[in-house]
Design a protein around this motif. Structure first.
Motif, PDB file in Angstrom:
ATOM      1  N   ALA A 576       8.661   1.320   1.526  1.00  0.00           N
ATOM      2  CA  ALA A 576       8.294   0.009   2.162  1.00  0.00           C
ATOM      3  C   ALA A 576       9.317  -0.884   1.277  1.00  0.00           C
ATOM      4  O   ALA A 576       9.624  -0.697   0.147  1.00  0.00           O
ATOM      5  N   ARG A 577       9.279  -2.282   1.776  1.00  0.00           N
ATOM      6  CA  ARG A 577      10.159  -3.237   1.148  1.00  0.00           C
ATOM      7  C   ARG A 577       9.516  -4.498   1.436  1.00  0.00           C
ATOM      8  O   ARG A 577       9.024  -4.820   2.687  1.00  0.00           O
ATOM      9  N   VAL A 578       9.383  -5.127   0.496  1.00  0.00           N
ATOM     10  CA  VAL A 578       8.854  -6.689   0.486  1.00  0.00           C
ATOM     11  C   VAL A 578      10.052  -7.821  -0.142  1.00  0.00           C
ATOM     12  O   VAL A 578      10.501  -7.586  -1.195  1.00  0.00           O
ATOM     13  N   THR A 721       7.387   2.512  -3.320  1.00  0.00           N
ATOM     14  CA  THR A 721       7.376   4.038  -3.106  1.00  0.00           C
ATOM     15  C   THR A 721       5.812   4.481  -2.761  1.00  0.00           C
ATOM     16  O   THR A 721       4.990   3.915  -3.643  1.00  0.00           O
ATOM     17  N   GLY A 722       5.663   5.188  -1.581  1.00  0.00           N
ATOM     18  CA  GLY A 722       4.141   5.429  -1.326  1.00  0.00           C
ATOM     19  C   GLY A 722       3.979   5.594   0.279  1.00  0.00           C
ATOM     20  O   GLY A 722       4.204   4.790   1.147  1.00  0.00           O
ATOM     21  N   ALA A 723       3.847   6.940   0.590  1.00  0.00           N
ATOM     22  CA  ALA A 723       3.892   7.573   1.964  1.00  0.00           C
ATOM     23  C   ALA A 723       2.748   6.871   2.946  1.00  0.00           C
ATOM     24  O   ALA A 723       2.849   6.607   3.931  1.00  0.00           O
ATOM     25  N   SER A 724       1.688   6.479   2.223  1.00  0.00           N
ATOM     26  CA  SER A 724       0.444   5.934   2.809  1.00  0.00           C
ATOM     27  C   SER A 724       0.165   4.377   2.645  1.00  0.00           C
ATOM     28  O   SER A 724      -0.887   4.086   3.061  1.00  0.00           O
ATOM     29  N   THR A 725       1.405   3.806   2.229  1.00  0.00           N
ATOM     30  CA  THR A 725       1.215   2.278   2.034  1.00  0.00           C
ATOM     31  C   THR A 725       1.184   1.510   3.506  1.00  0.00           C
ATOM     32  O   THR A 725       1.839   2.186   4.423  1.00  0.00           O
ATOM     33  N   SER A 726       0.424   0.529   3.477  1.00  0.00           N
ATOM     34  CA  SER A 726       0.189  -0.138   4.917  1.00  0.00           C
ATOM     35  C   SER A 726       0.666  -1.343   4.767  1.00  0.00           C
ATOM     36  O   SER A 726       0.821  -2.043   3.664  1.00  0.00           O
ATOM     37  N   ALA A 727       1.270  -1.814   5.809  1.00  0.00           N
ATOM     38  CA  ALA A 727       2.013  -3.400   5.955  1.00  0.00           C
ATOM     39  C   ALA A 727       0.946  -4.240   5.718  1.00  0.00           C
ATOM     40  O   ALA A 727       1.296  -5.470   4.921  1.00  0.00           O
ATOM     41  N   SER A 732      -0.917  -8.644   2.232  1.00  0.00           N
ATOM     42  CA  SER A 732      -1.953  -9.510   1.425  1.00  0.00           C
ATOM     43  C   SER A 732      -1.893  -9.599   0.215  1.00  0.00           C
ATOM     44  O   SER A 732      -2.072 -10.647  -0.578  1.00  0.00           O
ATOM     45  N   ALA A 733      -1.038  -8.605  -0.458  1.00  0.00           N
ATOM     46  CA  ALA A 733      -0.722  -8.678  -2.125  1.00  0.00           C
ATOM     47  C   ALA A 733       0.344  -9.834  -2.302  1.00  0.00           C
ATOM     48  O   ALA A 733       0.390 -10.417  -3.276  1.00  0.00           O
ATOM     49  N   GLY A 740       6.979 -17.265   1.719  1.00  0.00           N
ATOM     50  CA  GLY A 740       6.544 -16.345   2.560  1.00  0.00           C
ATOM     51  C   GLY A 740       7.103 -15.041   2.525  1.00  0.00           C
ATOM     52  O   GLY A 740       8.332 -14.922   2.206  1.00  0.00           O
ATOM     53  N   ALA A 741       6.367 -13.851   2.539  1.00  0.00           N
ATOM     54  CA  ALA A 741       7.058 -12.609   2.222  1.00  0.00           C
ATOM     55  C   ALA A 741       7.109 -11.858   3.319  1.00  0.00           C
ATOM     56  O   ALA A 741       6.324 -11.930   4.419  1.00  0.00           O
ATOM     57  N   THR A 742       8.280 -11.150   3.631  1.00  0.00           N
ATOM     58  CA  THR A 742       8.503 -10.117   4.727  1.00  0.00           C
ATOM     59  C   THR A 742       8.211  -8.598   4.308  1.00  0.00           C
ATOM     60  O   THR A 742       9.008  -8.226   3.288  1.00  0.00           O
ATOM     61  N   VAL A 743       7.488  -8.039   4.979  1.00  0.00           N
ATOM     62  CA  VAL A 743       7.367  -6.562   4.776  1.00  0.00           C
ATOM     63  C   VAL A 743       7.728  -5.734   5.751  1.00  0.00           C
ATOM     64  O   VAL A 743       7.664  -6.008   6.963  1.00  0.00           O
ATOM     65  N   THR A 744       8.687  -4.830   5.248  1.00  0.00           N
ATOM     66  CA  THR A 744       9.148  -3.731   6.258  1.00  0.00           C
ATOM     67  C   THR A 744       8.737  -2.306   6.015  1.00  0.00           C
ATOM     68  O   THR A 744       9.100  -2.007   4.560  1.00  0.00           O
TER      69      THR A 744
END
Length: 909
Positions: A576-578, A721-727, A732-733, A740-744
């Motif tokens: 994931a990427r923020v 890193t984390g296969a179970s990470t949710s967008a 929220s974090a 504003g943050a963009t999550v991919t």
């Protein structure tokens, strides 16, 4: 004819089982043959509709425009711009559109607009560094139908009340424009007229667009949302650009505001009824409307000359290139399965001819001619086959409703012809001359006939020449090439011919040491395997081509899957990427504590880094924490390195760079960076890729803690890193991040790579082709074993009378079946590997794997075809298991029966 009908009726009543089995085989094969071309047409048509629906309106629509001449000295327009004439021409355009080009009348629009923005003179409007706010004035028809009033009312203009000399008009603005520019209902905007004076525009209402993403609002996005324009170099500064929506009755005033005002008619296309076969007609219709007879015929006294622009021709060209790139991959699977299916149909006819040999010999002895016998058998097989083939074709039309009918009908007819002709041709070949009973049936007798040798050598030379031509010419010629599609079949034909000729030799050599053993079972099995008729050319060709097709299809799917994983990883850089303008330490800590997060690498990204010689274009600075970033690089496999290489004592900063930056910097120390924070680096590591650098270009990675100032130390990207990470948890974090943050997510990016119906359809065809090839391979094995079943059963009964136990008999039949199956499996795996190597040089899986995203990210730029070990070995192993299982069942059934009955099986007397 009566004799034929009587024969068919009696025969079908006497033996309905074989007829039903042949009808079922013809039904399934006809369904697959008719469904394939329709499935290709279906996914290509759905791909065309998807491309047109998802394309920007200016790319998927058509715009016709006509210049509005400025008024003369008396303020009179040379060409009227009243609402009735504009609407009449709009209706005329929609009415003359030729099929298959259809208009979406609800989203099509017309009006008059200023082609160049005009600057407002009001001080209350926001003013950026680049200058005053500018506006596009558009008399956009049907505003009431496409907008909801947020405040105020819609603007009005009485018919004929507005002329080029009118000093004031009304307008509306969208909610986004009002919010960005501070406009309220009742505000006035003043713009200068080209011939002197000022036009006062009173904003009477604020409106919300209805379906703002569709053509009415999005063909010219500024009508919906204001944008920032920039002054030309050398000083690039922003300024606002908005739109004032006038009633269409106010159109005559616009030529006095901007001399280059124009009337426009925007045609939004409706792709719902388009099919794959409509591409040529659509291309001709667009060409005629852009610069052909259709455009010339639209001239009227009110609109004597107009111009047409459209992105549809580019869209169609891109779609054709995409389908042409995917076509060869699908054609290989289709031709492979078609070949195996045809061979199985011929084998079924051969099995029937072998089982009815005594019956047909008796008919020949009683005076039946070969032609008459073939006619009887053709009529007999046509009765169950033709209805079954028609039913299979009808099922294909029912289950795949879209597609051209002629290719499907031709394919089903070919299946019916092969199924009907297989038995008569086999019988004619067997009974053309009288043959003695009990003759040898070895596939490779001591002295082969000259005709067989010449035929086999001719086929071998032709296949080898085709393979050599394909190898010399390459596969990158574009489109579906028959020679490319036939590569597995050609290689399979070569392998089958060689195996038929050579397979007795290793089996007979293996039987020699077995002859010295204590038991007779092993020797008997190997000796019979070397002489058995089960391993003839047709079963071998079916098995080898089926295995080659399965290996090719499995390698394609494995390559596609791997390419999508690599592309998604290159695009995101982690699981994931923020991204944000700035991510302070509190945000980073919150992301680390988010559920499912295992590790976080903080990165500061800065584009267009100045690296001295070669300029700053395309070089990205990545300021990182060496430890976390090295762990990420090692885990993802994107340029792994040791963290200590980025940490050094005093002196220049060690840098991990791309090969392009390494060539610019050389081996010495170089000052890089912006003017207010330059630093000295030296090349410590060179890598082709690195996490967090998704776009193509050069990069430079350094330790963030050693950069001057705090600006480059504040992360702008968090690689998670984390296969179970949710967008949701990451958003929220990071909700307190600046701007504003963009999550991919990597999983979401990978899913986005399969959004094209052409990709999904081609993959489904490949999967079904592999399944069909496996099914026909099973039938080929069973048919070859069934053909030898009577003779094997009789032999086993004779051996049992000599003292062979049931267990030994079963073991002998299983051992007899395995060596030929092993050779066939090995030949199929080698043929699949050879076909993949043959096509790998010019077959790019990128369009199938990545679709429109190919080349958008870093690696892979192209996706070559590579052999997948599991795809080569698993089908071959399945053939061995299937053969052993079928032989074991056959041996069990044979040993359960009475030897008294079996002793007469296969007796020709």
């Amino acid at each position: 004819m009566r004799a034929h009908a009587s024969w068919v009726r009696v025969r079908l009543r006497a033996a309905p089982g074989p007829a039903l089995a042949l009808a079922l085989l013809a039904l399934v094969t006809s369904f697959l043959a008719a469904a394939f071309p329709r499935a290709v047409d279906a996914y290509e048509g759905e791909g065309l509709r998807h491309e047109m629906r998802s394309a920007p309106p200016h790319r998927g629509g058509i715009e016709l425009s006509a210049p509005a001449a400025p008024p003369d000295g008396d303020g009179v327009l040379a060409e009227p711009l009243d609402a009735a004439r504009l609407a009449a021409h709009h209706r005329r355009i929609l009415a003359v559109l030729p099929a298959p080009l259809r208009a979406d009348t609800a989203q099509s629009a017309h009006g008059v607009r200023t082609t160049e923005p005009v600057a407002a003179t009001d001080d209350w409007l926001p003013r950026l560094e680049g200058g005053p706010t500018v506006f596009t004035l558009a008399a956009h028809a049907d505003l009431a139908r496409h907008a909801r009033i947020r405040s105020g009312r819609l603007p009005t203009a009485a018919d004929g009340a507005v002329t080029p000399t009118t000093p004031a008009v009304e307008a509306a603005v969208t909610t986004a424009t009002a919010r960005a520019l501070g406009i309220r209902a009742g505000a006035t905007v003043h713009v200068p007229k080209g011939l002197g004076g000022t036009l006062t525009v009173t904003v009477t209402g604020i409106v919300d667009p209805v379906r703002p993403d569709l053509s009415y609002w999005s063909y010219e996005p500024v009508l919906r949302t204001p944008a920032r324009l920039f002054t030309p170099p050398p000083v690039v500064e922003p300024y606002w650009h908005g739109a004032l929506l006038l009633p269409v009755g106010a159109a005559p005033v616009l030529p006095s505001v901007a001399p280059r005002a124009e009337a426009y008619w925007r045609v939004a296309t409706d792709p719902d009824d388009l099919r794959a076969g409509d591409r040529d007609g659509l291309r001709k219709a667009v060409a005629s409307l852009e610069s052909g007879p259709l455009l010339a015929g639209l001239g009227t006294p009110d609109v004597p000359e107009s111009y047409a622009t459209s992105g549809l021709d580019d869209l169609l060209a891109d779609h054709d290139r995409f389908t042409a790139a995917v076509g060869p991959v699908v054609a290989v699977a289709a031709l492979g399965v078609g070949t195996v299916a045809g061979v199985v149909l011929v084998m079924a006819g051969g099995l029937a001819a072998a089982h009815r040999r005594a019956e047909l010999s008796l008919l020949r002895a009683r005076g039946a001619s070969v032609r008459g016998l073939a006619g009887l058998l053709f009529a007999e097989t046509a009765v169950p086959v033709l209805p079954a083939a028609a039913l299979g074709c009808a099922a294909a039309f029912l289950l795949v409703p879209e597609g051209r009918p002629l290719p499907a009908l031709a394919a089903a007819a070919a299946v019916a012809l092969v199924a009907c002709a297989a038995l008569p041709l086999h019988a004619a070949r067997l009974h053309r001359r009288p043959q003695p009973a009990g003759g040898r049936e070895d596939p490779a007798p001591a002295r082969s006939s000259r005709r067989r040798t010449v035929a086999e050598l001719t086929l071998l030379v032709l296949a080898a020449a085709a393979v050599a031509a394909l190898r010399r010419r390459g596969t990158g010629t574009g489109g579906t090439d028959a020679l490319v599609a036939a590569a597995p079949v050609l290689v399979g034909l070569i392998a089958a011919l060689l195996l038929v000729r050579l397979h007795p030799l290793p089996l007979r050599l293996a039987a020699r040491p077995a002859a010295r053993g204590r038991g007779a079972v092993g020797f008997l099995a190997l000796a019979r395997a070397g002489r058995a008729p089960a391993l003839t050319a047709l079963p071998l060709l079916a098995l080898v081509v089926a295995l080659a097709t399965a290996a090719f299809g499995g390698s394609v799917l494995a390559g596609v899957d791997g390419a999508r994983d690599a592309a998604a990883l290159a695009a995101v850089g982690a699981d994931a990427r923020v991204d944000a303008e700035a991510l302070p330490a509190a945000v980073t800590d919150a992301v680390r504590r988010a559920p499912g997060v295992e590790d976080v690498a903080a990165v500061h990204r800065a584009h267009d880094l100045d690296v001295g010689e070669g300029g700053a274009e395309g070089v990205t600075l990545l300021a990182v924490d060496p430890d976390s970033y090295a762990r990420l690089a090692r885990r993802t496999g994107l340029g792994a390195f040791a963290a200590d290489r980025l940490r050094a004592g005093s002196g220049p900063l060690p840098a991990l760079v791309s090969p392009g930056v390494a060539a610019r910097l050389g081996t010495g120390q170089v000052d890089v960076g912006p003017p207010d924070g330059r630093f000295t680096v030296r090349v410590a590591l060179v890598r082709d890729s690195t996490p967090g650098h998704a776009v193509r270009g050069d990069f430079l990675v350094v330790d963030a803690s050693r950069l001057p100032g705090d600006r480059h130390r504040t992360p702008t990207t968090l690689l998670v890193t984390g296969a179970s990470t949710s967008a949701t948890a990451l958003r929220s974090a990071a909700r307190t991040a600046d701007g504003g943050a963009t999550v991919t997510l990597r999983s979401a990016e990978r899913a986005r790579l399969t959004d094209s119906p052409v990709q999904r359809g081609a993959e489904q065809v490949h999967i079904l082709a592999a399944a069909a090839a496996a099914g026909y391979a099973v039938l080929a094995v069973l048919l070859s074993l069934l053909r030898a079943a009577p003779e094997r059963t009789a032999l086993l009964a004779r051996l049992r009378t000599m003292g062979l136990t049931r267990r030994q008999g079963r073991g002998m039949l299983v051992r007899e079946s395995l060596p030929p199956a092993l050779l066939a499996a090995a030949g199929g795996a080698l043929a699949g590997w050879a076909a993949i190597r043959l096509l790998a040089a010019g077959l790019d899986l990128g369009p199938l794997a990545l679709g429109a995203a190919q080349g958008r990210h870093g690696p892979p730029e192209s996706v070559p075809l590579r052999a997948d070990a599991w795809s080569l070995l698993l089908p071959a192993a399945a053939v061995l298991v299937l053969t052993a299982g079928a032989a074991a069942v056959q041996a069990w059934a044979a040993t359960r029966r009475s030897t008294t009955t079996d002793l007469r099986a296969g007796d020709a007397r």
